[in-house]
Enzyme design. Structure first.
Site, PDB file in Angstrom:
ATOM      1  CG  LEU A   1      -1.908   1.131   1.413  1.00 44.15           C
ATOM      2  CD1 LEU A   1      -2.991   1.099   0.357  1.00 44.15           C
ATOM      3  CD2 LEU A   1      -2.550   1.066   2.789  1.00 44.15           C
ATOM      4  CB  THR A   2       4.096   2.031  -0.792  1.00 44.74           C
ATOM      5  OG1 THR A   2       4.123   1.553   0.540  1.00 44.74           O
ATOM      6  CG2 THR A   2       5.070   3.175  -0.918  1.00 44.74           C
ATOM      7  CG  ASN A   3       0.099   5.829  -4.303  1.00 41.13           C
ATOM      8  OD1 ASN A   3      -0.335   4.844  -4.878  1.00 41.13           O
ATOM      9  ND2 ASN A   3      -0.689   6.744  -3.749  1.00 41.13           N
TER      10      ASN A   3
ATOM     11  NE  ARG B   1     -10.803   7.410  -2.251  1.00 45.10           N
ATOM     12  CZ  ARG B   1      -9.479   7.415  -2.287  1.00 45.10           C
ATOM     13  NH1 ARG B   1      -8.838   7.139  -3.416  1.00 45.10           N
ATOM     14  NH2 ARG B   1      -8.797   7.700  -1.211  1.00 45.10           N
TER      15      ARG B   1
ATOM     16  CG  HIS C   1      -4.243   3.857  -6.823  1.00 49.84           C
ATOM     17  ND1 HIS C   1      -5.582   3.976  -6.561  1.00 49.84           N
ATOM     18  CD2 HIS C   1      -3.605   4.669  -5.935  1.00 49.84           C
ATOM     19  CE1 HIS C   1      -5.757   4.819  -5.566  1.00 49.84           C
ATOM     20  NE2 HIS C   1      -4.570   5.265  -5.174  1.00 49.84           N
TER      21      HIS C   1
HETATM   22  O1  LIG Z   1      -1.738   9.405  -1.515  1.00 51.98           O
HETATM   23  C1  LIG Z   1      -2.377   9.699  -2.509  1.00 51.98           C
HETATM   24  O2  LIG Z   1      -1.882  10.332  -3.441  1.00 51.98           O
HETATM   25  C2  LIG Z   1      -3.815   9.292  -2.612  1.00 51.98           C
HETATM   26  C3  LIG Z   1      -4.004   7.830  -2.477  1.00 51.98           C
HETATM   27  O3  LIG Z   1      -3.415   7.124  -3.517  1.00 51.98           O
HETATM   28  C4  LIG Z   1      -5.461   7.544  -2.428  1.00 51.98           C
HETATM   29  O4  LIG Z   1      -6.021   7.107  -3.422  1.00 51.98           O
HETATM   30  O5  LIG Z   1      -6.052   7.804  -1.381  1.00 51.98           O
END
Ligand SMILES: O=C(O)C[C@H](O)C(=O)O
Length: 209
Positions: free
Chosen positions: A20-22, A53, A77
């Site tokens: 869970l890391t962008n 969402r 994502h």
């Molecule tokens: O940290 C972010 O840029 C947003 C995150 O990827 C999210 O979708 O909540």
């Protein structure tokens, strides 16, 4: 990420890793490569969050409980993710029969930008509650062998026509981690949108390589 993967491999060689890391799709690939774990034990989280969402925006539009809204968000994502409206329902009724196209298009667009919307509202930092809740849902499915049908970032070897990439797709999550990638039939338009999203993920993977 390299050292994180190495430490996990050293101390918890039999574990499952949910990333869970962008940028999360490419990061999941990095962890997969660096850990040497089998693909079923390296999983990325984005689809559960993005679908939550999408379901929320649909529930608000229809003034219905979010519990009765189902859907799938596929792909990477990012702004090119693919909310699959055709596979989305309110209490089993296809959304396309309940919501006019222009409103559905607006919901899809808001879903794609959902992460940015939260980040802007927070002012600084990143979303944390919904991503964490999504992670818990996935871990629970694995730890309790629930065999849930959930979107995961999975390693694809031919599924959906992609090879050697981590991408958001519907999966079965159970005691074996990703036990199956579910292949949905896509229209030419949906496939083109997924191709665009996969391309964006590959570009990030190339930067991280
Ligand atoms: O940290 C972010 O840029 C947003 C995150 O990827 C999210 O979708 O909540």
């Amino acid at each position: 990420m390299k050292s994180v993967a190495q430490e996990i491999t050293k101390h918890s060689p039999d574990s499952f890793i949910v990333v869970l890391t962008n940028p999360v799709d490419a990061m999941t690939y990095t962890i997969f490569k660096e850990s040497g774990f089998p693909k079923n034990r390296v999983i990325g989280q984005s689809g559960v969050l993005d679908t939550a969402r999408f379901r929320t925006f649909v529930a608000q539009e229809l003034n219905l409980s979010v519990k009765d809204i189902t859907g799938f968000v596929l792909g990477g994502h990012g702004d090119d993710m693919v909310p699959l409206v055709r596979y989305s329902y309110a209490g089993g009724i296809p959304l396309e029969t309940l919501i006019p196209k222009d409103r559905l298009d607006a919901i899809v667009e808001r879903t794609r930008k959902g992460g940015g919307e939260i980040v802007n509202l927070l002012g600084n930092g990143s979303a944390y509650y919904a991503p964490a809740a999504s992670l818990v849902e996935m871990c629970e499915a694995i730890l309790k062998d629930q065999r849930r049908v959930l979107p995961s970032i999975a390693y694809l070897e031919g599924e959906y026509g992609y090879e050697g990439i981590y991408l958001g797709v519907p999966t079965i999550l159970g005691a074996g981690g990703i036990e199956k990638v579910i292949e949905l039939e896509l229209t030419a338009e949906e496939k083109a949108a997924l191709d665009k999203s996969a391309e964006a993920v590959r570009n990030v993977m190339a930067v991280l390589a």
